[in-house]
Scaffold this active site. Structure first.
Site, PDB file in Angstrom:
ATOM      1  N   CYS A  50     -10.312 -11.188   4.223  1.00 32.62           N
ATOM      2  CA  CYS A  50      -9.787 -11.096   2.853  1.00 32.62           C
ATOM      3  C   CYS A  50     -10.489 -10.025   2.025  1.00 32.62           C
ATOM      4  O   CYS A  50     -10.039  -9.706   0.922  1.00 32.62           O
ATOM      5  CB  CYS A  50      -9.919 -12.438   2.155  1.00 32.62           C
ATOM      6  SG  CYS A  50      -9.261 -13.823   3.094  1.00 32.62           S
ATOM      7  N   VAL A  75      -0.057 -18.439  -0.092  1.00 30.55           N
ATOM      8  CA  VAL A  75       0.319 -17.411   0.875  1.00 30.55           C
ATOM      9  C   VAL A  75       1.143 -16.377   0.115  1.00 30.55           C
ATOM     10  O   VAL A  75       2.080 -16.733  -0.600  1.00 30.55           O
ATOM     11  CB  VAL A  75       1.136 -18.023   2.029  1.00 30.55           C
ATOM     12  CG1 VAL A  75       1.781 -16.944   2.879  1.00 30.55           C
ATOM     13  CG2 VAL A  75       0.251 -18.931   2.877  1.00 30.55           C
ATOM     14  N   HIS A  85      -2.596 -14.057  -3.543  1.00 26.89           N
ATOM     15  CA  HIS A  85      -3.651 -13.608  -2.630  1.00 26.89           C
ATOM     16  C   HIS A  85      -3.022 -12.996  -1.380  1.00 26.89           C
ATOM     17  O   HIS A  85      -2.901 -13.652  -0.350  1.00 26.89           O
ATOM     18  CB  HIS A  85      -4.559 -14.783  -2.279  1.00 26.89           C
ATOM     19  CG  HIS A  85      -5.718 -14.428  -1.411  1.00 26.89           C
ATOM     20  ND1 HIS A  85      -6.243 -13.153  -1.338  1.00 26.89           N
ATOM     21  CD2 HIS A  85      -6.464 -15.192  -0.550  1.00 26.89           C
ATOM     22  CE1 HIS A  85      -7.264 -13.151  -0.496  1.00 26.89           C
ATOM     23  NE2 HIS A  85      -7.404 -14.365   0.004  1.00 26.89           N
ATOM     24  N   CYS A  93      -5.766 -24.341  -4.836  1.00 29.06           N
ATOM     25  CA  CYS A  93      -5.705 -23.389  -3.723  1.00 29.06           C
ATOM     26  C   CYS A  93      -4.856 -22.170  -4.061  1.00 29.06           C
ATOM     27  O   CYS A  93      -3.814 -22.281  -4.707  1.00 29.06           O
ATOM     28  CB  CYS A  93      -5.113 -24.064  -2.486  1.00 29.06           C
ATOM     29  SG  CYS A  93      -5.863 -25.657  -2.041  1.00 29.06           S
ATOM     30  N   SER A  94      -5.287 -21.007  -3.583  1.00 26.74           N
ATOM     31  CA  SER A  94      -4.461 -19.807  -3.718  1.00 26.74           C
ATOM     32  C   SER A  94      -3.314 -19.881  -2.718  1.00 26.74           C
ATOM     33  O   SER A  94      -3.399 -20.570  -1.709  1.00 26.74           O
ATOM     34  CB  SER A  94      -5.303 -18.550  -3.471  1.00 26.74           C
ATOM     35  OG  SER A  94      -5.822 -18.546  -2.153  1.00 26.74           O
TER      36      SER A  94
END
EC number: 2.3.1.9
Length: 392
Positions: free
Chosen positions: A85, A209, A336, A206-207
Site C-alpha cells: 500500500c 476496496v 484506498h 475499515c477502508s
C-alpha cells in the site's frame, strides 16, 4: 542535491469504477497533472508508477511500459515501484531522488490500482502480508489490525466510541471531496452499529476496496518557475522511507509503528521543523486504529492520547490549535486504491498548501506552511513520509 518541487496534480474519482479500465485511470490522472502543471509531454524526462499488484488484480504485469505507451510518452524511461500500500509514496520518493540528483528535471509520478476486476480481492491484498506465518494461517489485514486495536484498547483504555469518532470525522471531510468514494456523513451510532468485521472493528472502521489513480509532476525548483506561477509551486522538504518486519507478531509492540516513528523523526530533522509546525496531515487510516497510532508516531500527541483527541474532534478541519488530519476524508472515506494512495495523500497536501480552489470547501488554515503525509505498506513493514511546504 537540488531543491525539488511539485507543480501539478491530478486524480480520478475513487470508487468501484466498473466501467473503467486500469490503463484509462492512470492516463486520466496523468493528463490532469500535466495540464495543471502547464507542461507538455515532451517536457517529461522520466516516469515512475506506484502499483501494488496489477498482476493479481487485472492479470497485467510490465505495466510501466504499458502506461508510457498509452500516455504517449515512449521512449522515456518508465519504472514501476511496488511496496504494497506504500507503492505510491515510494514511487514519489524515487522521483524526488532522481530530480534532486540532477538525473532529470521533470518527472511524472503516478499511482494506480484497479481492485474490482478480481473475484477475491482479499486474497490479492493479503499477498502483502507474510505468506508463511500470516496468510497461510488465515490472517487477513482486517484481522491483523483488529489485533492491534484490541491490544491498544487493553493497554491504553481506548473506547469503541473514541475509535468510532475517527470514521465520523473522515466521512464529514469526505462529504466535501468530489473525488471521494464515500462523500457522505455518518453518525457515531451508525459506525457503532455497522456490521462486525473482526472484533473490535466494524465495517465503518475499515477502508474500502477501491479503483483509482493519481499523478504528480515533480520538477527541479528553479525550472518550476518556467511552467507555473510561484503560488503554484510547493516544495518537497523531506522524503523518507523506513522498514520493519512484515509479520505483525515479530514486532516489539503491536500498538505502535516503529518505522513510522523512525521515518518521521528523520523527516522533521531534514525539513528543520517540529510536529507543532505542521498545519495539515494525511495519514494512512486503512483502519481507524491506524489513524490513531500514526498521530502518536508523528508526535502530534503522547502515546495513548489519540483516542480522546479524536473524540473531542481536535483533528477536524475547523479546529484551531491542532493539525488538521485527513481533510480529504482519508483512506477510510476518500478511498484506498492501494498503489494510488500515497500519491493522492501528497496531492491533497499540495492542494491544501497552495489553497487550491479544489479544496475550498475543506480548506485548512495554513499558518506555518507545512504539511506531512505518512503512507504505510502492510501493517507497517514499509513506511514512507513526505513533508511539503509553501516555503523553499
Amino acid at each position: 542535491m537540488r531543491d525539488v518541487a511539485i507543480i501539478g496534480y491530478g486524480q480520478t474519482k475513487f470508487g468501484e469504477l466498473w466501467e473503467r479500465s486500469f490503463r484509462s485511470l492512470i492516463v486520466e490522472a496523468g493528463v490532469k497533472a500535466v495540464e495543471a502543471a502547464g507542461i507538455d509531454g515532451k517536457d517529461i524526462d522520466e516516469m515512475y508508477v506506484g502499483n501494488m499488484s496489477a498482476g493479481l488484480f487485472v492479470g497485467q504485469e510490465h505495466i510501466a511500459s504499458l502506461i508510457a505507451e498509452h500516455a504517449g510518452l515512449n521512449p522515456i524511461p518508465s519504472t514501476r515501484v511496488e511496496a504494497a500500500c506504500a507503492s505510491g509514496s515510494l514511487a514519489l520518493r524515487q522521483a524526488v531522488l532522481n530530480v534532486a540528483s540532477g538525473a532529470s528535471d521533470v518527472v511524472l509520478v503516478g499511482g494506480v490500482e484497479k481492485m474490482t476486476d478480481v473475484v477475491d480481492a482479499t486474497s490479492a491484498i493479503s499477498s502483502a502480508s507474510d505468506q508463511e506465518w500470516e496468510a497461510l494461517f488465515g490472517a487477513t489485514f482486517p484481522s491483523l489490525y483488529a489485533m492491534m486495536a484490541q491490544r491498544y484498547m487493553y493497554e491504553y483504555g481506548l473506547t469503541l466510541e473514541e475509535l468510532s469518532m475517527w470514521s465520523v470525522i473522515m466521512h464529514e471531510n469526505a462529504s466535501k471531496n468530489r473525488y471521494a468514494q464515500f462523500p457522505f456523513k455518518v453518525t457515531l451510532e451508525q459506525v457503532l452499529n455497522s456490521s462486525p468485521v473482526a472484533e473490535p472493528l466494524r465495517l465503518l472502521h475499515c477502508s474500502p476496496v477501491s479503483d483509482g489513480a493519481a499523478a504528480l509532476i515533480v520538477c527541479e525548483a528553479e525550472k518550476a518557475k518556467e511552467f507555473v506561477n510561484k503560488d503554484d509551486i510547493i516544495y518537497i522538504k523531506a522524503s523518507v522511507q523506513a522498514s520493519d518486519t512484515i509479520a505483525l507478531h515479530s514486532r516489539e509492540s503491536i500498538t505502535s509503528l516503529k518505522a513510522a516513528k523512525v521515518a518521521s523523526e528523520k523527516a522533521y530533522k531534514m525539513a528543520n521543523i517540529e510536529p507543532k509546525d505542521v498545519d495539515v496531515a494525511e495519514v494512512h487510516d486503512c483502519f481507524a486504529i491506524n489513524g490513531l497510532i500514526l498521530m502518536e508516531e508523528l508526535g502530534f500527541c503522547k502515546k495513548g492520547e489519540a483516542g480522546k483527541i479524536v473524540y473531542d474532534k481536535k483533528i477536524a478541519i475547523d479546529y484551531d490549535g491542532f493539525p488538521a488530519v485527513n481533510p480529504s476524508g482519508g483512506l477510510k472515506a476518500a478511498g484506498h486504491a492501494l498503489g494510488a494512495t500515497g500519491i493522492r495523500q501528497v496531492g491533497e497536501i499540495y492542494w491544501q498548501l497552495k489553497q487550491d480552489k479544489e479544496v475550498k470547501d475543506r480548506q485548512v488554515e495554513i499558518k506555518n506552511g507545512y504539511g506531512i503525509t505518512v503512507n504505510v505498506g502492510g501493517t507497517g513493514g514499509t513506511v514512507c513520509i513526505h513533508i511539503l511546504s509553501d516555503k523553499r
